[in-house]
Design a protein around this motif. Sequence first.
Motif, PDB file in Angstrom:
ATOM      1  N   THR B 448      85.620 -24.319  22.275  1.00 41.81           N
ATOM      2  CA  THR B 448      85.441 -23.687  23.572  1.00 41.81           C
ATOM      3  C   THR B 448      86.794 -23.247  24.132  1.00 41.81           C
ATOM      4  O   THR B 448      87.064 -22.055  24.248  1.00 41.81           O
ATOM      5  N   LEU B 449      87.640 -24.222  24.454  1.00 41.95           N
ATOM      6  CA  LEU B 449      88.989 -23.866  24.885  1.00 41.95           C
ATOM      7  C   LEU B 449      89.841 -23.497  23.675  1.00 41.95           C
ATOM      8  O   LEU B 449      90.795 -22.741  23.787  1.00 41.95           O
ATOM      9  N   THR B 450      89.488 -24.061  22.527  1.00 37.64           N
ATOM     10  CA  THR B 450      90.202 -23.717  21.309  1.00 37.64           C
ATOM     11  C   THR B 450      89.263 -22.955  20.398  1.00 37.64           C
ATOM     12  O   THR B 450      88.060 -22.972  20.584  1.00 37.64           O
ATOM     13  N   ASP B 451      89.835 -22.307  19.406  1.00 40.35           N
ATOM     14  CA  ASP B 451      89.035 -21.516  18.479  1.00 40.35           C
ATOM     15  C   ASP B 451      88.308 -22.368  17.465  1.00 40.35           C
ATOM     16  O   ASP B 451      87.423 -21.896  16.777  1.00 40.35           O
ATOM     17  N   GLY B 452      88.725 -23.630  17.348  1.00 37.06           N
ATOM     18  CA  GLY B 452      88.200 -24.452  16.274  1.00 37.06           C
ATOM     19  C   GLY B 452      88.879 -24.106  14.964  1.00 37.06           C
ATOM     20  O   GLY B 452      88.477 -24.540  13.905  1.00 37.06           O
ATOM     21  N   SER B 554      94.234 -23.844  17.509  1.00 40.20           N
ATOM     22  CA  SER B 554      94.780 -22.726  18.278  1.00 40.20           C
ATOM     23  C   SER B 554      93.928 -22.478  19.522  1.00 40.20           C
ATOM     24  O   SER B 554      92.713 -22.643  19.514  1.00 40.20           O
ATOM     25  N   LEU B 555      94.622 -22.074  20.566  1.00 41.66           N
ATOM     26  CA  LEU B 555      93.962 -21.851  21.852  1.00 41.66           C
ATOM     27  C   LEU B 555      93.116 -20.589  21.785  1.00 41.66           C
ATOM     28  O   LEU B 555      93.538 -19.591  21.210  1.00 41.66           O
ATOM     29  N   ARG B 556      91.939 -20.640  22.370  1.00 37.29           N
ATOM     30  CA  ARG B 556      91.098 -19.452  22.404  1.00 37.29           C
ATOM     31  C   ARG B 556      91.708 -18.439  23.358  1.00 37.29           C
ATOM     32  O   ARG B 556      92.339 -18.812  24.352  1.00 37.29           O
ATOM     33  N   LYS B 557      91.507 -17.161  23.040  1.00 33.90           N
ATOM     34  CA  LYS B 557      92.046 -16.100  23.888  1.00 33.90           C
ATOM     35  C   LYS B 557      91.458 -16.222  25.296  1.00 33.90           C
ATOM     36  O   LYS B 557      90.262 -16.400  25.457  1.00 33.90           O
ATOM     37  N   GLY B 558      92.312 -16.109  26.292  1.00 29.59           N
ATOM     38  CA  GLY B 558      91.831 -16.125  27.664  1.00 29.59           C
ATOM     39  C   GLY B 558      91.580 -17.497  28.217  1.00 29.59           C
ATOM     40  O   GLY B 558      91.219 -17.637  29.391  1.00 29.59           O
ATOM     41  N   ALA B 559      91.754 -18.562  27.402  1.00 26.74           N
ATOM     42  CA  ALA B 559      91.465 -19.915  27.881  1.00 26.74           C
ATOM     43  C   ALA B 559      92.410 -20.297  29.015  1.00 26.74           C
ATOM     44  O   ALA B 559      91.984 -20.791  30.068  1.00 26.74           O
ATOM     45  N   ALA B 560      93.710 -20.043  28.816  1.00 29.96           N
ATOM     46  CA  ALA B 560      94.689 -20.402  29.838  1.00 29.96           C
ATOM     47  C   ALA B 560      94.415 -19.639  31.136  1.00 29.96           C
ATOM     48  O   ALA B 560      94.444 -20.213  32.226  1.00 29.96           O
ATOM     49  N   GLU B 561      94.095 -18.352  30.996  1.00 22.56           N
ATOM     50  CA  GLU B 561      93.808 -17.537  32.188  1.00 22.56           C
ATOM     51  C   GLU B 561      92.598 -18.075  32.922  1.00 22.56           C
ATOM     52  O   GLU B 561      92.599 -18.180  34.156  1.00 22.56           O
ATOM     53  N   ALA B 562      91.551 -18.412  32.160  1.00 20.69           N
ATOM     54  CA  ALA B 562      90.316 -18.891  32.789  1.00 20.69           C
ATOM     55  C   ALA B 562      90.591 -20.177  33.545  1.00 20.69           C
ATOM     56  O   ALA B 562      90.174 -20.323  34.710  1.00 20.69           O
ATOM     57  N   VAL B 563      91.326 -21.117  32.919  1.00 22.38           N
ATOM     58  CA  VAL B 563      91.593 -22.399  33.573  1.00 22.38           C
ATOM     59  C   VAL B 563      92.405 -22.180  34.842  1.00 22.38           C
ATOM     60  O   VAL B 563      92.070 -22.700  35.907  1.00 22.38           O
ATOM     61  N   SER B 564      93.474 -21.369  34.752  1.00 18.02           N
ATOM     62  CA  SER B 564      94.310 -21.211  35.942  1.00 18.02           C
ATOM     63  C   SER B 564      93.570 -20.435  37.033  1.00 18.02           C
ATOM     64  O   SER B 564      93.772 -20.685  38.216  1.00 18.02           O
ATOM     65  N   TRP B 590      99.100 -28.994  28.194  1.00 12.68           N
ATOM     66  CA  TRP B 590      99.466 -27.606  27.953  1.00 12.68           C
ATOM     67  C   TRP B 590      98.793 -26.662  28.951  1.00 12.68           C
ATOM     68  O   TRP B 590      99.393 -25.710  29.435  1.00 12.68           O
ATOM     69  N   LEU B 591      97.525 -26.935  29.260  1.00 16.22           N
ATOM     70  CA  LEU B 591      96.778 -26.054  30.157  1.00 16.22           C
ATOM     71  C   LEU B 591      96.908 -26.477  31.618  1.00 16.22           C
ATOM     72  O   LEU B 591      96.423 -25.793  32.505  1.00 16.22           O
ATOM     73  N   GLY B 592      97.559 -27.610  31.875  1.00 19.35           N
ATOM     74  CA  GLY B 592      97.701 -28.076  33.251  1.00 19.35           C
ATOM     75  C   GLY B 592      96.422 -28.665  33.813  1.00 19.35           C
ATOM     76  O   GLY B 592      96.166 -28.574  35.014  1.00 19.35           O
ATOM     77  N   ALA B 651      70.432 -24.065  25.458  1.00 18.69           N
ATOM     78  CA  ALA B 651      70.528 -24.944  26.622  1.00 18.69           C
ATOM     79  C   ALA B 651      71.333 -24.319  27.754  1.00 18.69           C
ATOM     80  O   ALA B 651      71.275 -24.794  28.880  1.00 18.69           O
ATOM     81  N   SER B 652      72.102 -23.251  27.475  1.00 19.12           N
ATOM     82  CA  SER B 652      72.961 -22.746  28.538  1.00 19.12           C
ATOM     83  C   SER B 652      72.348 -21.522  29.212  1.00 19.12           C
ATOM     84  O   SER B 652      71.508 -20.835  28.655  1.00 19.12           O
ATOM     85  N   ASP B 653      72.809 -21.274  30.450  1.00 21.98           N
ATOM     86  CA  ASP B 653      72.253 -20.182  31.255  1.00 21.98           C
ATOM     87  C   ASP B 653      72.919 -18.861  30.935  1.00 21.98           C
ATOM     88  O   ASP B 653      72.339 -17.802  31.107  1.00 21.98           O
ATOM     89  N   ILE B 654      74.185 -18.942  30.531  1.00 20.26           N
ATOM     90  CA  ILE B 654      74.954 -17.725  30.296  1.00 20.26           C
ATOM     91  C   ILE B 654      75.597 -17.837  28.923  1.00 20.26           C
ATOM     92  O   ILE B 654      76.097 -18.897  28.555  1.00 20.26           O
ATOM     93  N   VAL B 655      75.545 -16.747  28.157  1.00 18.82           N
ATOM     94  CA  VAL B 655      76.195 -16.740  26.850  1.00 18.82           C
ATOM     95  C   VAL B 655      77.325 -15.723  26.875  1.00 18.82           C
ATOM     96  O   VAL B 655      77.157 -14.594  27.342  1.00 18.82           O
ATOM     97  N   LEU B 656      78.484 -16.156  26.404  1.00 23.09           N
ATOM     98  CA  LEU B 656      79.663 -15.317  26.359  1.00 23.09           C
ATOM     99  C   LEU B 656      79.666 -14.606  25.015  1.00 23.09           C
ATOM    100  O   LEU B 656      79.745 -15.245  23.977  1.00 23.09           O
ATOM    101  N   LEU B 657      79.602 -13.263  25.012  1.00 23.09           N
ATOM    102  CA  LEU B 657      79.462 -12.556  23.733  1.00 23.09           C
ATOM    103  C   LEU B 657      80.769 -12.388  22.988  1.00 23.09           C
ATOM    104  O   LEU B 657      80.835 -12.521  21.794  1.00 23.09           O
ATOM    105  N   GLY B 658      81.842 -12.097  23.702  1.00 17.81           N
ATOM    106  CA  GLY B 658      83.110 -11.855  23.026  1.00 17.81           C
ATOM    107  C   GLY B 658      83.821 -13.149  22.675  1.00 17.81           C
ATOM    108  O   GLY B 658      83.285 -14.238  22.841  1.00 17.81           O
ATOM    109  N   ASN B 659      85.041 -13.024  22.197  1.00 22.82           N
ATOM    110  CA  ASN B 659      85.818 -14.188  21.815  1.00 22.82           C
ATOM    111  C   ASN B 659      86.692 -14.666  22.964  1.00 22.82           C
ATOM    112  O   ASN B 659      87.241 -15.757  22.931  1.00 22.82           O
TER     113      ASN B 659
END
Lengths: 52, 725
Positions: B448-452, B554-564, B590-592, B651-659
């Motif tokens: 989720t926050l990382t790419d796995g 490795s951190l997923r793209k946009g993870a840091a932005e989303a958290v902050s 790392w993400l604060g 189980a989730s209400d919203i699905v994120l299509l991109g990476n």
Amino acid sequence: MEVLAYLIPISLFLGGIGLVAFLYTVRSNQYDDPEGDAQRILNNEWDDHPKP
Amino acid sequence: MTGQTSSSAAACPGCIASPAEPARVTPRDAQIALSLPGIHCSACIATVERELNAFPGVEDARVNLTLKRAMVKAAPDLNARDLIPVLERAGYEAHELDPGALSATQTDKTGRELLMRLAVAGFASMNVMLLSVSVWSGATDATRDMFHWISAAIALPAIAFSAQPFFANAWGALRVRRLNMDVPIVLAILLALATSLSETALSGKHAYFDAALTLTFFLLAGRYLDYRTRAIARSAAEELTALEVPRATRLVGGIEEEVAVADLKLDDLVLVRPGGRMPVDGEIVSGRSELDRSLLTGETTPVFAQEGLKVSAGEVNLTGPLTIRATAVGEDTSLHQMADLVAIAESGRSRYTSLADKAAKLYAPGVHILAAFSFLGWYVYSGDIRTALNVAAAVLIITCPCALGLAVPAVTTAASGRLFRNGMLIKHATALERLAEVDTVVFDKTGTLTDGKPEVTDLSSHSEDDLQVALALAEASAHPLSVALARAAREAGIEPANLQDIKEVPGFGTEAAYNGQRARFGRAAWTGGEAENVTAAWLAIGDQKPVAFYFSDSLRKGAAEAVSAFQLAGKDVMLISGDTQGAVENLANWLGIHAWEAEALPQDKAARVQEMGDQGRRVLMVGDGLNDTAALAAAHVSISPASALDAARVASDIVLLGNDLSPISEACQTANAATRRIRENFRIATVYNVIAVPLAVAGLATPLIAALAMSASSITVSLNALRLR
């Protein structure tokens, strides 16, 4: 006012034709792929005769 | 072309192709569905259809550009895997879709029915409005009566057909002694029809046939919008599901055969190739490999697997082929037991009342009381039951929640459309409202926050020599750590060393001869290194001391932005993961993120989310794994990435299509804006009622005023919603 006797049936009839035409298009799956239909018209393949 | 001959034969029995027809038409033709994400123009359609139709065995292929799909009717023995290379040669990316999972969108019966009703209501209201305009502009006496009768003749059957969804809903609510928005709607429509009919019979001045029809039309438009929005999200979500065709390779007497996962039985031997996912719970009978359990537990370090190890459905086999004996299939697998947890957690969410329901709860009794009082008042004042009934009907029509019926769907359609363009699927009707209330955000780590996907962290601390050997060894394996090392080394400009006899030892690593010495790259125990608590791979050359390469996720793209962005918006951000202390702490620092929990079991996660919910917090859960599903369902609202397991997406209400994760924080803003618009719309509808209702109660309302007010408010509400786009 006698003209109403013709005009009202005519207007109802025309409206009915519109409705029937619309129902026909819905029933024959014509709204399943609006984007594809818009693009298919640009295709040269069946210009001379309809697709059998 | 085969496609041509078969369809022309059906239309014209005398055609040349017809003698061959009975032989070819077997009882069951195969329906193959292909996803074609790359098609976009008429040339694409033509090429794809030509290539497919030219393939032997294909009877008919048709591309749907809107859904970016091709449906192929083919001979029963034809397989999607035969067709995919054909399309790939033509330059189109193609994936097989599971036709079973697509069936719901293929036959869109509900949508079509709603559209039919909408069309009938629309055509009827246009015709009746035409007649009503002549009445309003001064038709009198016999002409007026005739127009009213014609209107009645159109309106009665039209409403009997098109207002059925409202009748059904209202009846459903009344039967269990509840009130919903449809009860006042139905009452208004029926009372309007009844009084208009009796007025017409008594050659009265006012008939509300047009109002009853436009009302039905606008409300159906709202319903249809609502339905379309969810149908689009559902079909996209279904496509994600359909992309994972549930197949397994079964070994019967040493011979491999492809079967559907649903057909697997206890004690079947199943072959799982590297990169494949375990279809069932089982025990390894032969083969050595490593297993990626991150989707189930959140652990990032692969687990060594050999004979006798128990495996669970959903784990991914990494390096060598494994044969497993099924010990639990279908409903009994751990995957399914996890789904039971979800069912328990989900019961909490159904308690949520949407804004529309809240409005209806206030609104419906208010309207009925108001209409009853106007009826009583007028009856006492004038002693005439006909006047009193007319006034009561006018009150009900004017207050009818036309704008209210459009207020929510128009906004959610606009907002969902906007989020869809940003790569988010809104699956649940009230997801946006719930998202707007969120004050706590809980993230899962792995996937989720990382790419796995692992990433080398200490490449520069190794000697050039070591790197060259490691690169050469890593390139011989498809193991995620090897792939990560090879990519990083290549990017750093390292050339592979010249090795001989490279071979992969499944479950351990790769081995080769280097300048007459043995070189190994792999697990600590195998290479002679010391096992540590961090993800690492060891390189051992000859008798030299083994060196470790360390990896982190490795951190997923946009993870840091989303958290902050969430932290800036004043929301509490938490990290709950099933991974080890060290890995979770690193990422949190790392993400604060100050609040984090590691080594959480699936039950712990769900319980933690539930606990926060009980404390009155509104939790947004973002997760992807099977270990998150229960937490996803327990949360106030939940989001999962498209790479998530099917169960998590369901189980989730919203699905994120991109990476990219960054759209999540934007979705929160859109949700806030959407809720604001919905409230505004309710206010607009109320203002219009405040102006029009006194007129109706005073008996001054005419059908013209009702029609004007109704259309004006509906259009204002729709335009207000469009500001969101």
